[in-house]
Motif scaffolding. Sequence first.
Motif, PDB file in Angstrom:
ATOM      1  N   GLN A 159       8.076  23.923 -38.166  1.00 56.19           N
ATOM      2  CA  GLN A 159       6.651  24.434 -37.838  1.00 56.19           C
ATOM      3  C   GLN A 159       5.991  24.230 -39.306  1.00 56.19           C
ATOM      4  OE1 GLN A 159       6.988  28.349 -36.262  1.00 56.19           O
ATOM      5  NE2 GLN A 159       7.260  29.455 -38.342  1.00 56.19           N
ATOM      6  N   ALA A 160       4.464  24.397 -38.927  1.00 60.45           N
ATOM      7  CA  ALA A 160       3.669  24.061 -40.108  1.00 60.45           C
ATOM      8  C   ALA A 160       2.346  24.856 -40.169  1.00 60.45           C
ATOM      9  CB  ALA A 160       3.063  22.663 -40.387  1.00 60.45           C
ATOM     10  N   ARG A 161       1.852  25.286 -41.470  1.00 63.45           N
ATOM     11  CA  ARG A 161       0.920  26.084 -41.568  1.00 63.45           C
ATOM     12  C   ARG A 161      -0.270  25.273 -42.610  1.00 63.45           C
ATOM     13  NH1 ARG A 161      -0.015  30.383 -38.601  1.00 63.45           N
ATOM     14  NH2 ARG A 161       2.142  31.285 -37.518  1.00 63.45           N
ATOM     15  N   ALA A 162      -1.453  25.366 -42.455  1.00 55.84           N
ATOM     16  CA  ALA A 162      -2.284  24.662 -43.351  1.00 55.84           C
ATOM     17  C   ALA A 162      -3.302  25.657 -44.262  1.00 55.84           C
ATOM     18  CB  ALA A 162      -3.207  23.630 -42.577  1.00 55.84           C
ATOM     19  N   GLY A 163      -3.521  25.286 -45.376  1.00 60.88           N
ATOM     20  CA  GLY A 163      -4.221  25.979 -46.215  1.00 60.88           C
ATOM     21  C   GLY A 163      -3.624  27.152 -46.891  1.00 60.88           C
ATOM     22  N   ASP A 164      -4.828  27.785 -47.632  1.00 64.74           N
ATOM     23  CA  ASP A 164      -4.266  29.156 -48.212  1.00 64.74           C
ATOM     24  C   ASP A 164      -4.293  30.114 -47.143  1.00 64.74           C
ATOM     25  OD1 ASP A 164      -4.417  28.106 -50.849  1.00 64.74           O
ATOM     26  OD2 ASP A 164      -6.541  28.418 -51.136  1.00 64.74           O
ATOM     27  N   GLY A 166      -3.070  29.897 -44.186  1.00 65.40           N
ATOM     28  CA  GLY A 166      -1.875  29.749 -43.604  1.00 65.40           C
ATOM     29  C   GLY A 166      -2.216  29.442 -41.860  1.00 65.40           C
ATOM     30  N   VAL A 167      -3.286  28.633 -41.598  1.00 67.12           N
ATOM     31  CA  VAL A 167      -3.519  28.247 -40.234  1.00 67.12           C
ATOM     32  C   VAL A 167      -2.665  27.699 -39.560  1.00 67.12           C
ATOM     33  CG1 VAL A 167      -5.262  27.378 -38.800  1.00 67.12           C
ATOM     34  CG2 VAL A 167      -6.133  28.624 -40.844  1.00 67.12           C
ATOM     35  N   GLU A 168      -2.333  27.940 -38.447  1.00 68.42           N
ATOM     36  CA  GLU A 168      -1.311  27.247 -37.811  1.00 68.42           C
ATOM     37  C   GLU A 168      -1.783  25.591 -37.685  1.00 68.42           C
ATOM     38  OE1 GLU A 168       1.131  26.848 -33.320  1.00 68.42           O
ATOM     39  OE2 GLU A 168      -0.563  28.252 -33.592  1.00 68.42           O
ATOM     40  N   ALA A 169      -0.682  24.758 -37.986  1.00 59.80           N
ATOM     41  CA  ALA A 169      -0.926  23.192 -37.797  1.00 59.80           C
ATOM     42  C   ALA A 169      -0.204  22.871 -36.478  1.00 59.80           C
ATOM     43  CB  ALA A 169      -0.696  22.489 -38.998  1.00 59.80           C
ATOM     44  N   PRO A 170      -0.673  22.709 -35.193  1.00 62.09           N
ATOM     45  CA  PRO A 170       0.172  22.420 -34.059  1.00 62.09           C
ATOM     46  C   PRO A 170       0.695  21.195 -34.322  1.00 62.09           C
ATOM     47  CG  PRO A 170      -1.939  23.210 -33.585  1.00 62.09           C
ATOM     48  CD  PRO A 170      -1.969  22.617 -35.216  1.00 62.09           C
ATOM     49  N   GLN A 171       2.269  21.329 -33.758  1.00 57.48           N
ATOM     50  CA  GLN A 171       3.105  20.323 -34.006  1.00 57.48           C
ATOM     51  C   GLN A 171       2.514  19.145 -32.638  1.00 57.48           C
ATOM     52  OE1 GLN A 171       7.265  20.982 -33.705  1.00 57.48           O
ATOM     53  NE2 GLN A 171       7.913  18.773 -33.854  1.00 57.48           N
ATOM     54  N   VAL A 172       2.720  17.877 -33.279  1.00 57.76           N
ATOM     55  CA  VAL A 172       2.495  16.787 -32.191  1.00 57.76           C
ATOM     56  C   VAL A 172       3.401  16.068 -31.617  1.00 57.76           C
ATOM     57  CG1 VAL A 172       1.394  14.278 -32.322  1.00 57.76           C
ATOM     58  CG2 VAL A 172       0.296  16.134 -33.703  1.00 57.76           C
ATOM     59  N   PHE A 173       3.491  15.826 -30.581  1.00 56.29           N
ATOM     60  CA  PHE A 173       4.335  14.917 -29.685  1.00 56.29           C
ATOM     61  C   PHE A 173       3.891  14.033 -29.132  1.00 56.29           C
ATOM     62  CE2 PHE A 173       5.776  19.568 -29.780  1.00 56.29           C
ATOM     63  CZ  PHE A 173       7.058  19.466 -30.048  1.00 56.29           C
ATOM     64  N   SER A 174       4.183  12.557 -29.304  1.00 60.43           N
ATOM     65  CA  SER A 174       4.005  11.478 -29.049  1.00 60.43           C
ATOM     66  C   SER A 174       5.157  10.468 -28.709  1.00 60.43           C
ATOM     67  CB  SER A 174       2.985  10.736 -29.922  1.00 60.43           C
ATOM     68  OG  SER A 174       2.545   9.309 -29.497  1.00 60.43           O
ATOM     69  N   PHE A 175       5.554  10.221 -27.462  1.00 65.68           N
ATOM     70  CA  PHE A 175       6.689   9.698 -27.183  1.00 65.68           C
ATOM     71  C   PHE A 175       6.495   8.007 -27.822  1.00 65.68           C
ATOM     72  CE2 PHE A 175       9.549   6.762 -24.612  1.00 65.68           C
ATOM     73  CZ  PHE A 175      10.497   7.298 -24.770  1.00 65.68           C
ATOM     74  N   GLU A 176       5.636   7.668 -27.679  1.00 64.53           N
ATOM     75  CA  GLU A 176       5.301   6.033 -28.130  1.00 64.53           C
ATOM     76  C   GLU A 176       5.453   6.043 -29.515  1.00 64.53           C
ATOM     77  OE1 GLU A 176       3.680   7.684 -26.087  1.00 64.53           O
ATOM     78  OE2 GLU A 176       3.220   6.402 -24.345  1.00 64.53           O
ATOM     79  N   GLN A 177       5.049   6.997 -30.487  1.00 60.66           N
ATOM     80  CA  GLN A 177       4.968   6.670 -32.036  1.00 60.66           C
ATOM     81  C   GLN A 177       6.192   7.632 -32.605  1.00 60.66           C
ATOM     82  OE1 GLN A 177       1.041   6.130 -33.921  1.00 60.66           O
ATOM     83  NE2 GLN A 177       0.150   7.147 -32.028  1.00 60.66           N
ATOM     84  N   LEU A 178       6.438   8.838 -31.992  1.00 62.41           N
ATOM     85  CA  LEU A 178       7.404   9.320 -32.803  1.00 62.41           C
ATOM     86  C   LEU A 178       8.796   9.640 -31.976  1.00 62.41           C
ATOM     87  CD1 LEU A 178       5.066  12.519 -33.226  1.00 62.41           C
ATOM     88  CD2 LEU A 178       5.709  10.884 -35.042  1.00 62.41           C
TER      89      LEU A 178
END
Length: 228
Positions: A159-164, A166-178
């Motif tokens: 999981q990931a958080r952005a900036g000072d 710690g805003v949630e950076a939602p995970q991306v799901f893409s069958f074609e690319q990932l």
Amino acid sequence: MGKITAGSTRGRRAPYGFARQRMLAVAGVAGTALLMGGLTACTDEGDTPQRDTSASESPATDDADDADDAEGSDEAAETDDADADQADSGDDSGGTFAIGETAVYENIGLKVTLSDPEVLEPQEEWDEFGGEGYTAYTFTVVLENTGDEHYDGDMTVFQARAGDDGVEAPQVFSFEQLGNGSMGSVLPGKKSTNKIAFDVPDDADSLTVEFMELSDWDSESAFWTHEF
């Protein structure tokens, strides 16, 4: 470092069912671990990730450079001693790593490496990541099994958080690319290379990715921070 220009389950609508199943499966694994009271844990005290320094070791230099290297060798020796003292204190990395560094879980028998991010561009009209105010970034993840038994890569969560803030950076799901989102099983002595991605607010100056290992419920998280 400048912003890389160009992804929450802000994936394609069609495979959203898979993404939801993936998250429900992870939640189920976590719930099972709680109900079992950590019976699947590898150790009673858990595992603290340490920095892998083996790849940074370099061969000895030629005798022709001995005079120039003498002073540098003394400084290196002092640094090595300091590193050794830090390692002995059990605070080698504190679970925090630079992008490209490897986190080592000795008790579990696992090494985890996170690469520099690359922009993930939407390629289909129904791709919902990377919309206005967001840029999707993909990371290459390498799992190395240093243990004696096969390792279930699906016992890992990122999981990931952005900036000072710690805003949630939602995970991306893409069958074609990932791909299908599964890390798969890793045989002893082998590696598994996969991709993960997150939708990051454009005004964020950093992204911290957290890795959690669920087979050892008491193991600590590892964190990698990328500065934009």
